[in-house]
Design an enzyme around this catalytic site. Structure first.
Site, PDB file in Angstrom:
ATOM      1  CE  LYS A  19     112.807  28.602  73.637  1.00 31.97           C
ATOM      2  NZ  LYS A  19     112.246  28.441  74.984  1.00 31.97           N
ATOM      3  NE  ARG A  94     117.983  25.394  74.719  1.00 29.60           N
ATOM      4  CZ  ARG A  94     116.766  25.215  75.202  1.00 29.60           C
ATOM      5  NH1 ARG A  94     116.520  25.324  76.471  1.00 29.60           N
ATOM      6  NH2 ARG A  94     115.784  24.896  74.405  1.00 29.60           N
ATOM      7  NE  ARG A 134     105.764  23.066  76.568  1.00 34.31           N
ATOM      8  CZ  ARG A 134     106.940  23.654  76.378  1.00 34.31           C
ATOM      9  NH1 ARG A 134     107.030  24.698  75.570  1.00 34.31           N
ATOM     10  NH2 ARG A 134     108.012  23.220  77.005  1.00 34.31           N
ATOM     11  NE  ARG A 167     109.295  19.310  76.111  1.00 31.19           N
ATOM     12  CZ  ARG A 167     109.913  20.452  75.806  1.00 31.19           C
ATOM     13  NH1 ARG A 167     109.538  21.130  74.741  1.00 31.19           N
ATOM     14  NH2 ARG A 167     110.895  20.909  76.539  1.00 31.19           N
ATOM     15  NE  ARG A 178     112.620  22.415  80.404  1.00 29.76           N
ATOM     16  CZ  ARG A 178     111.350  22.367  80.000  1.00 29.76           C
ATOM     17  NH1 ARG A 178     110.431  21.820  80.771  1.00 29.76           N
ATOM     18  NH2 ARG A 178     111.010  22.837  78.822  1.00 29.76           N
TER      19      ARG A 178
HETATM   20  P1  ADP Z   1     112.286  24.512  76.154  1.00 31.63           P
HETATM   21  O1  ADP Z   1     112.741  25.743  75.466  1.00 31.63           O
HETATM   22  O2  ADP Z   1     110.851  24.551  76.501  1.00 31.63           O
HETATM   23  O3  ADP Z   1     113.172  24.152  77.320  1.00 31.63           O
HETATM   24  P2  ADP Z   1     113.315  22.747  74.031  1.00 31.63           P
HETATM   25  O4  ADP Z   1     112.476  21.807  73.257  1.00 31.63           O
HETATM   26  O5  ADP Z   1     113.929  23.884  73.303  1.00 31.63           O
HETATM   27  O6  ADP Z   1     112.371  23.244  75.208  1.00 31.63           O
HETATM   28  O7  ADP Z   1     114.513  21.944  74.768  1.00 31.63           O
HETATM   29  C1  ADP Z   1     114.249  20.774  75.500  1.00 31.63           C
HETATM   30  C2  ADP Z   1     115.550  20.219  76.061  1.00 31.63           C
HETATM   31  O8  ADP Z   1     116.449  19.870  74.999  1.00 31.63           O
HETATM   32  C3  ADP Z   1     116.367  21.158  76.959  1.00 31.63           C
HETATM   33  O9  ADP Z   1     115.894  21.180  78.297  1.00 31.63           O
HETATM   34  C4  ADP Z   1     117.763  20.509  76.832  1.00 31.63           C
HETATM   35  O10 ADP Z   1     117.839  19.313  77.592  1.00 31.63           O
HETATM   36  C5  ADP Z   1     117.816  20.095  75.369  1.00 31.63           C
HETATM   37  N1  ADP Z   1     118.370  21.178  74.504  1.00 31.63           N
HETATM   38  C6  ADP Z   1     117.688  21.883  73.569  1.00 31.63           C
HETATM   39  N2  ADP Z   1     118.482  22.785  72.974  1.00 31.63           N
HETATM   40  C7  ADP Z   1     119.718  22.654  73.540  1.00 31.63           C
HETATM   41  C8  ADP Z   1     120.977  23.329  73.379  1.00 31.63           C
HETATM   42  N3  ADP Z   1     121.150  24.325  72.486  1.00 31.63           N
HETATM   43  N4  ADP Z   1     122.024  22.928  74.142  1.00 31.63           N
HETATM   44  C9  ADP Z   1     121.895  21.927  75.016  1.00 31.63           C
HETATM   45  N5  ADP Z   1     120.734  21.256  75.237  1.00 31.63           N
HETATM   46  C10 ADP Z   1     119.646  21.614  74.525  1.00 31.63           C
END
Ligand code: ADP
Length: 237
Positions: A19, A94, A134, A167, A178
């Site tokens: 993404k 989400r 990654r 990460r 996740r």
């Molecule tokens: P990925 O899509 O690979 O899981 P992101 O960088 O988008 O990675 O998100 C990393 C973390 O940030 C998530 O696992 C969560 O803990 C938090 N996070 C990101 N976006 C949201 C959201 N919209 N609501 C709640 N937590 C979020």
């Protein structure tokens, strides 16, 4: 230059689906900002502020930050003037609560931006491999992958030469959690946009640019359909 608004492009997909990479390419092509919820959260963690200290452990455990916190942070970001023609949202919404909040927020702005949601699909085994390879730059958050998107100099960011890091949540055990959260809480959001007729799906495996082109085709098809419905000119970026 005045141009017609593009809209809110929401990128869905499980962790590791690409993404962030696609959002950056789309941002360059469409000329609208890329807003990554994960990057907003990580920049607060790096800054060591109160919010960052509060969410660090949640991210490390692979859980979702409470809806109220992410909504507040996004609301502040959306007030920036650079969002007036549209933006690419990555990692938001989400949960269904976040999706309903976004729809309400959009109707409260006067620029009437329309939603185009794109889901990037991958199998679990493809995701495990991607996540294992990654790394990202802790300074500018650019991501790289030893399988297909390598940095020019191994282990260093192409943009600013900062040493790349993995990460803490990019390990197989946390990935399982996740993915489970994605299935339970985010798939219903995806279904919500599908039911509204604004969701397109693309396969996430293949060369980065061909996936970008496919996403662009989906976005243009959707925006042209909306333009016709409202009797406007055909959309072009
Ligand atoms: P990925 O899509 O690979 O899981 P992101 O960088 O988008 O990675 O998100 C990393 C973390 O940030 C998530 O696992 C969560 O803990 C938090 N996070 C990101 N976006 C949201 C959201 N919209 N609501 C709640 N937590 C979020």
């Amino acid at each position: 230059m005045n141009r017609s608004p593009i809209g809110v492009i929401i990128l869905f997909g499980p962790p590791g689906a690409g993404k962030g990479t696609q959002a950056r390419e789309l941002s360059k092509y469409l000329g609208i900002p890329h807003i990554s919820m994960g990057d907003i959260l990580r920049s607060n963690i790096t800054a060591g502020n109160l919010l960052g200290r509060g969410v660090k452990e949640i991210l490390d455990r692979g859980e979702l930050v409470p809806d109220s916190a992410v909504k507040d942070m996004l609301q502040v970001r959306l007030l920036n003037a650079d969002t007036s023609q549209g933006y690419i949202l990555e990692g938001f919404p989400r949960t269904l609560e976040q999706a309903h909040w976004l729809s309400m927020t959009l109707t409260s702005f006067s620029n009437d931006l329309r939603i185009v949601a794109v889901a990037i699909e991958m199998t679990r085994s493809q995701l495990v491999r991607r996540i294992a390879g990654r790394k990202h730059c802790p300074f500018c958050y650019m991501t790289f992958n030893i399988y297909g998107n390598r940095p020019q100099k191994d282990g260093f960011c192409d943009r600013d030469m900062t040493p790349l890091v993995q990460r803490p949540d990019d390990c197989e055990e946390i990935l399982d959690k996740r993915l489970d959260i994605y299935d339970r809480l985010t798939m219903p959001v995806f279904e919500h946009f599908r039911a509204e007729g604004v969701l397109a799906k693309v396969a996430g495996e293949g060369p980065i640019m061909s996936i970008t082109n496919e996403i662009i085709n989906c976005i243009e098809a959707r925006l042209n359909a909306v333009s016709k419905q409202f009797g406007c000119d055909t959309y072009s970026p």
